[in-house]
Design a protein around this motif. Sequence first.
Motif, PDB file in Angstrom:
ATOM      1  N   TYR A   1       0.838  -1.199   0.000  1.00 32.85           N
ATOM      2  CA  TYR A   1       0.000   0.000   0.000  1.00 32.85           C
ATOM      3  C   TYR A   1       0.875   1.253   0.000  1.00 32.85           C
ATOM      4  N   GLY A   2       1.978   1.184   0.711  1.00 26.20           N
ATOM      5  CA  GLY A   2       2.894   2.318   0.788  1.00 26.20           C
ATOM      6  C   GLY A   2       3.477   2.709  -0.556  1.00 26.20           C
ATOM      7  N   LYS A   3       3.523   1.773  -1.473  1.00 26.41           N
ATOM      8  CA  LYS A   3       4.052   2.052  -2.814  1.00 26.41           C
ATOM      9  C   LYS A   3       3.134   2.991  -3.598  1.00 26.41           C
ATOM     10  N   THR A   4       1.912   3.204  -3.081  1.00 22.77           N
ATOM     11  CA  THR A   4       0.960   4.067  -3.777  1.00 22.77           C
ATOM     12  C   THR A   4       1.066   5.530  -3.347  1.00 22.77           C
ATOM     13  N   SER A   5       1.984   5.819  -2.431  1.00 19.61           N
ATOM     14  CA  SER A   5       2.065   7.171  -1.878  1.00 19.61           C
ATOM     15  C   SER A   5       3.488   7.708  -1.972  1.00 19.61           C
ATOM     16  N   TYR A   6       3.590   9.007  -2.011  1.00 17.75           N
ATOM     17  CA  TYR A   6       4.909   9.635  -2.021  1.00 17.75           C
ATOM     18  C   TYR A   6       5.492   9.750  -0.619  1.00 17.75           C
ATOM     19  N   SER A   7       4.637   9.633   0.392  1.00 14.37           N
ATOM     20  CA  SER A   7       5.082   9.793   1.774  1.00 14.37           C
ATOM     21  C   SER A   7       4.408   8.766   2.674  1.00 14.37           C
ATOM     22  N   LEU A   8       5.203   7.946   3.345  1.00 13.96           N
ATOM     23  CA  LEU A   8       4.637   6.946   4.246  1.00 13.96           C
ATOM     24  C   LEU A   8       3.884   7.592   5.406  1.00 13.96           C
TER      25      LEU A   8
ATOM     26  N   GLU B   1       1.795   9.832   5.253  1.00 14.23           N
ATOM     27  CA  GLU B   1       0.447  10.188   4.817  1.00 14.23           C
ATOM     28  C   GLU B   1      -0.503   8.996   4.728  1.00 14.23           C
ATOM     29  N   ILE B   2      -0.013   7.783   4.855  1.00 16.85           N
ATOM     30  CA  ILE B   2      -0.876   6.646   4.550  1.00 16.85           C
ATOM     31  C   ILE B   2      -1.469   5.876   5.731  1.00 16.85           C
TER      32      ILE B   2
ATOM     33  N   PRO C   1      -5.539   6.099   5.691  1.00 16.51           N
ATOM     34  CA  PRO C   1      -6.112   5.466   4.488  1.00 16.51           C
ATOM     35  C   PRO C   1      -5.818   3.963   4.416  1.00 16.51           C
TER      36      PRO C   1
END
Length: 113
Positions: A90-97, A99-100, A103
Amino acid sequence: MYIKYIKYYKGEKTNPYANDEDKNKTALWEYERQFYHYVKDSIKDIEAFSLDPLNSLTSEMDAYNGTKYINPDVKAKIHPHFLGVLFNRYGKTSYSLSEIPKPFGEFVNKYYK
Protein backbone atom coordinates in the motif's frame (compact mmCIF):
# COMPACT_ATOMS: atom_id res chain seq x y z
CA MET A 1 -4.19 -24.24 8.61
CA TYR A 2 -2.28 -21.46 6.85
CA ILE A 3 -5.35 -20.38 4.89
CA LYS A 4 -7.14 -19.17 8.04
CA TYR A 5 -4.87 -16.12 8.09
CA ILE A 6 -5.88 -14.90 4.66
CA LYS A 7 -9.18 -14.13 2.92
CA TYR A 8 -8.85 -14.14 -0.87
CA TYR A 9 -6.40 -16.94 -1.72
CA LYS A 10 -7.82 -20.42 -1.12
CA GLY A 11 -5.31 -22.52 -3.03
CA GLU A 12 -6.52 -21.82 -6.55
CA LYS A 13 -4.07 -22.14 -9.42
CA THR A 14 -5.36 -19.03 -11.16
CA ASN A 15 -6.63 -15.78 -9.77
CA PRO A 16 -10.44 -15.89 -9.59
CA TYR A 17 -10.47 -12.09 -9.31
CA ALA A 18 -8.47 -11.53 -12.51
CA ASN A 19 -11.55 -10.24 -14.34
CA ASP A 20 -13.08 -8.49 -11.34
CA GLU A 21 -13.74 -4.79 -11.78
CA ASP A 22 -12.17 -4.22 -8.36
CA LYS A 23 -8.47 -4.64 -9.15
CA ASN A 24 -7.61 -4.44 -5.45
CA LYS A 25 -9.06 -7.93 -5.01
CA THR A 26 -6.85 -9.15 -7.85
CA ALA A 27 -3.78 -7.75 -6.09
CA LEU A 28 -4.83 -8.96 -2.64
CA TRP A 29 -5.25 -12.50 -3.97
CA GLU A 30 -1.72 -12.37 -5.40
CA TYR A 31 -0.18 -10.97 -2.19
CA GLU A 32 -1.95 -13.62 -0.13
CA ARG A 33 -0.84 -16.38 -2.51
CA GLN A 34 2.77 -15.27 -2.19
CA PHE A 35 2.50 -14.94 1.59
CA TYR A 36 0.87 -18.38 1.89
CA HIS A 37 3.56 -20.11 -0.15
CA TYR A 38 6.35 -18.29 1.65
CA VAL A 39 5.02 -19.42 5.02
CA LYS A 40 4.23 -22.93 3.82
CA ASP A 41 7.56 -23.46 2.10
CA SER A 42 9.86 -21.59 4.48
CA ILE A 43 8.41 -22.01 7.90
CA LYS A 44 6.50 -25.27 7.64
CA ASP A 45 4.64 -24.60 10.89
CA ILE A 46 2.36 -21.60 11.19
CA GLU A 47 2.66 -21.77 14.97
CA ALA A 48 6.40 -21.09 14.61
CA PHE A 49 5.30 -17.99 12.77
CA SER A 50 3.34 -16.98 15.85
CA LEU A 51 1.83 -13.71 16.93
CA ASP A 52 3.54 -13.71 20.33
CA PRO A 53 6.87 -12.08 19.40
CA LEU A 54 4.96 -9.12 18.05
CA ASN A 55 2.79 -8.49 21.11
CA SER A 56 5.42 -6.27 22.73
CA LEU A 57 5.62 -4.19 19.56
CA THR A 58 1.89 -3.59 19.15
CA SER A 59 1.84 0.11 20.01
CA GLU A 60 4.93 0.81 17.92
CA MET A 61 3.42 -1.07 14.97
CA ASP A 62 0.15 0.81 15.40
CA ALA A 63 1.90 4.15 15.22
CA TYR A 64 4.06 3.09 12.30
CA ASN A 65 1.69 1.39 9.92
CA GLY A 66 -1.79 2.57 10.73
CA THR A 67 -3.02 -0.62 12.36
CA LYS A 68 -4.61 1.54 15.07
CA TYR A 69 -7.13 2.53 12.37
CA ILE A 70 -8.07 -1.08 11.70
CA ASN A 71 -11.19 -2.42 13.37
CA PRO A 72 -10.06 -4.85 16.15
CA ASP A 73 -12.33 -7.60 14.79
CA VAL A 74 -10.73 -7.25 11.37
CA LYS A 75 -7.22 -7.01 12.82
CA ALA A 76 -7.73 -10.28 14.75
CA LYS A 77 -8.30 -12.15 11.46
CA ILE A 78 -5.10 -11.06 9.73
CA HIS A 79 -1.62 -12.26 10.63
CA PRO A 80 0.52 -9.24 11.63
CA HIS A 81 3.27 -10.29 9.24
CA PHE A 82 0.78 -10.22 6.39
CA LEU A 83 -0.35 -6.77 7.55
CA GLY A 84 3.28 -5.74 7.12
CA VAL A 85 3.22 -7.06 3.55
CA LEU A 86 0.01 -5.15 2.87
CA PHE A 87 1.40 -1.97 4.38
CA ASN A 88 4.51 -2.27 2.22
CA ARG A 89 2.46 -2.76 -0.95
CA TYR A 90 0.00 0.00 0.00
CA GLY A 91 2.89 2.32 0.79
CA LYS A 92 4.05 2.05 -2.81
CA THR A 93 0.96 4.07 -3.78
CA SER A 94 2.07 7.17 -1.88
CA TYR A 95 4.91 9.64 -2.02
CA SER A 96 5.08 9.79 1.77
CA LEU A 97 4.64 6.95 4.25
CA SER A 98 3.56 9.46 6.89
CA GLU A 99 0.45 10.19 4.82
CA ILE A 100 -0.88 6.65 4.55
CA PRO A 101 -1.65 5.20 8.02
CA LYS A 102 -5.31 6.26 8.16
CA PRO A 103 -6.11 5.47 4.49
CA PHE A 104 -4.31 2.12 4.92
CA GLY A 105 -6.48 1.29 7.95
CA GLU A 106 -9.59 2.19 5.99
CA PHE A 107 -8.43 0.02 3.06
CA VAL A 108 -7.89 -3.01 5.32
CA ASN A 109 -11.26 -2.51 7.02
CA LYS A 110 -12.96 -2.41 3.63
CA TYR A 111 -11.36 -5.54 2.18
CA TYR A 112 -11.02 -7.71 5.30
CA LYS A 113 -14.28 -7.03 7.16
